[in-house]
Design a protein around this motif. Structure first.
Motif, mmCIF file in Angstrom:
data_model
loop_
_atom_site.group_PDB
_atom_site.id
_atom_site.type_symbol
_atom_site.label_atom_id
_atom_site.label_comp_id
_atom_site.label_asym_id
_atom_site.label_seq_id
_atom_site.Cartn_x
_atom_site.Cartn_y
_atom_site.Cartn_z
ATOM 1 N N THR A 189 2.463 10.591 1.846
ATOM 2 C CA THR A 189 1.786 10.673 3.069
ATOM 3 C C THR A 189 2.940 11.280 4.245
ATOM 4 O O THR A 189 2.435 11.548 5.179
ATOM 5 C CB THR A 189 1.234 9.442 3.576
ATOM 6 O OG1 THR A 189 2.257 8.424 3.630
ATOM 7 C CG2 THR A 189 0.240 8.743 2.377
ATOM 8 N N GLU A 239 0.965 -1.222 -0.051
ATOM 9 C CA GLU A 239 0.046 0.024 -0.068
ATOM 10 C C GLU A 239 0.779 1.334 0.280
ATOM 11 O O GLU A 239 0.423 2.422 -0.169
ATOM 12 C CB GLU A 239 -0.859 0.094 1.017
ATOM 13 C CG GLU A 239 -1.929 -0.995 1.306
ATOM 14 C CD GLU A 239 -2.577 -1.122 2.699
ATOM 15 O OE1 GLU A 239 -3.825 -1.223 2.810
ATOM 16 O OE2 GLU A 239 -1.951 -1.311 3.896
ATOM 17 N N ARG A 240 2.202 1.055 0.374
ATOM 18 C CA ARG A 240 2.997 2.237 0.329
ATOM 19 C C ARG A 240 4.245 2.106 -0.249
ATOM 20 O O ARG A 240 4.794 0.944 -0.037
ATOM 21 C CB ARG A 240 3.220 2.714 1.897
ATOM 22 C CG ARG A 240 1.924 3.185 2.744
ATOM 23 C CD ARG A 240 1.429 4.444 2.077
ATOM 24 N NE ARG A 240 0.602 4.814 3.136
ATOM 25 C CZ ARG A 240 -1.081 4.474 2.736
ATOM 26 N NH1 ARG A 240 -1.340 3.815 1.768
ATOM 27 N NH2 ARG A 240 -2.032 4.934 3.432
ATOM 28 N N ARG A 255 1.991 7.110 -1.376
ATOM 29 C CA ARG A 255 0.537 6.220 -1.353
ATOM 30 C C ARG A 255 0.168 6.081 -2.734
ATOM 31 O O ARG A 255 -0.459 5.002 -3.312
ATOM 32 C CB ARG A 255 -0.748 7.033 -0.843
ATOM 33 C CG ARG A 255 -1.950 6.398 -0.771
ATOM 34 C CD ARG A 255 -3.256 7.262 -0.335
ATOM 35 N NE ARG A 255 -3.260 7.572 1.154
ATOM 36 C CZ ARG A 255 -3.270 8.513 1.490
ATOM 37 N NH1 ARG A 255 -3.496 9.737 0.983
ATOM 38 N NH2 ARG A 255 -3.273 8.623 2.813
ATOM 39 N N THR A 299 0.065 -0.480 5.593
ATOM 40 C CA THR A 299 -0.043 0.274 6.942
ATOM 41 C C THR A 299 -0.036 -0.719 8.087
ATOM 42 O O THR A 299 -0.127 -1.790 8.158
ATOM 43 C CB THR A 299 -1.537 0.791 6.534
ATOM 44 O OG1 THR A 299 -2.427 -0.133 6.564
ATOM 45 C CG2 THR A 299 -1.411 1.981 5.504
ATOM 46 N N ASP A 300 0.025 0.001 9.243
ATOM 47 C CA ASP A 300 0.056 -0.723 10.394
ATOM 48 C C ASP A 300 -1.117 -1.756 10.551
ATOM 49 O O ASP A 300 -1.049 -2.887 11.021
ATOM 50 C CB ASP A 300 0.315 -0.125 11.390
ATOM 51 C CG ASP A 300 1.818 0.823 11.567
ATOM 52 O OD1 ASP A 300 2.743 0.272 10.935
ATOM 53 O OD2 ASP A 300 1.984 1.762 12.458
ATOM 54 N N THR A 352 -3.278 -2.949 8.389
ATOM 55 C CA THR A 352 -3.458 -3.802 7.400
ATOM 56 C C THR A 352 -2.265 -5.043 7.619
ATOM 57 O O THR A 352 -2.665 -6.101 7.663
ATOM 58 C CB THR A 352 -2.925 -3.556 5.924
ATOM 59 O OG1 THR A 352 -3.919 -2.416 5.495
ATOM 60 C CG2 THR A 352 -3.014 -4.418 4.756
#
Length: 259
Positions: A72, A20-21, A112, A140-141, A143
């Motif tokens: 982000t 995701e990142r 992102r 993300t944390d 997820t």
């Protein structure tokens, strides 16, 4: 009464998600025998990076990353300066020559928008005094915590299914009496290593393409930085024993036959 049956099994499970990142690390470095010139070159590169990234890192009124922001998070370290002797082609110091002054800084960017990551990474890799040290794919944390939970549940279910398979063959039923969590290679860390090697190859390719005189548009079109799959795994060891009613029902059946 039949003796108690004990079954020991390992259970393994894994889950995966698309990243995701994209986390990009940059190094800014300028060298000159004129300290002011080195400082100016480094500062100019920092300002160009900051201007480009801040346009992508739009914020909400409370200072949080906007839901539509391509970036982000963005940070730049303070500059540092080092003075050193120049060296010849054999790496020997040249004390009679003017010293070199090296001005350094680093930056970190979290994307992102993966399309923007590919576009901006190319631009940064061809910018004077800037090096792309590496790219890491992340979740993300929230997820990643969900991913770990899924893997643990799959590992326990795997252990249960194994134990039930063994027990059913001998006509018994079993219950778990002990479960131990075991260290398991995540695949997440392994992917970071693989991605670092991929990024090194990417930088070499960019340098070759840029040096060959290809236009930026051609290089960008040939450049793909697709988000990768991140996997996490879980491993448990479990002990199962036969249910007491197995033995009771067997004894009861023999007693009924005797009657």
């Amino acid at each position: 009464m039949a003796p108690q049956l004990e079954i020991y099994v390992d259970g393994k499970g894994s889950s995966f998600r698309t990243a995701e990142r994209g986390y990009v690390r940059l190094s800014i470095s300028a060298t000159s025998i004129d300290q002011a010139q080195a400082a100016h070159a480094a500062q100019s590169a920092i300002e160009k990076i900051t201007t480009a990234i801040r346009a992508l890192a739009i914020k909400t009124e409370d200072g949080r990353a906007h839901p539509d922001a391509a970036v982000t998070a963005f940070t730049v370290s303070p500059r540092s300066t080092e003075s050193r002797f120049q060296r010849d082609k054999d790496n020997r110091q040249l004390p009679k020559q003017p010293k070199e002054h090296v001005v350094r800084a680093s930056a970190e960017i979290i994307f992102r928008d993966m399309a923007k990551l590919a576009e901006v990474t190319h631009e940064l890799a061809t910018m004077p005094h800037v090096s792309v040290l590496g790219t890491e794919w992340r979740l993300t944390d929230a997820t990643y915590a969900e991913l770990e939970r899924e893997a643990r549940v799959k590992a326990i279910r795997n252990a249960v299914h194994k134990a039930q398979d063994y027990a059913s063959v001998v006509g018994r039923e079993v219950v778990a009496v002990e479960i131990k969590d075991q260290p398991s290679p995540s695949g997440h860390d392994m992917y970071h290593l693989q991605q670092a090697l991929h990024q090194q190859t990417l930088q070499q390719t960019l340098a070759q393409q840029h040096g060959s005189g290809l236009s930026a548009a051609v290089v960008t079109e040939g450049l793909t930085l697709e988000p990768k799959t991140i996997t996490t795994s879980a491993h448990v060891q479990a002990k199962f024993v036969s249910k007491e009613e197995d033995g009771d029902s067997e004894d009861g059946g023999r007693a009924r036959k005797r009657r």
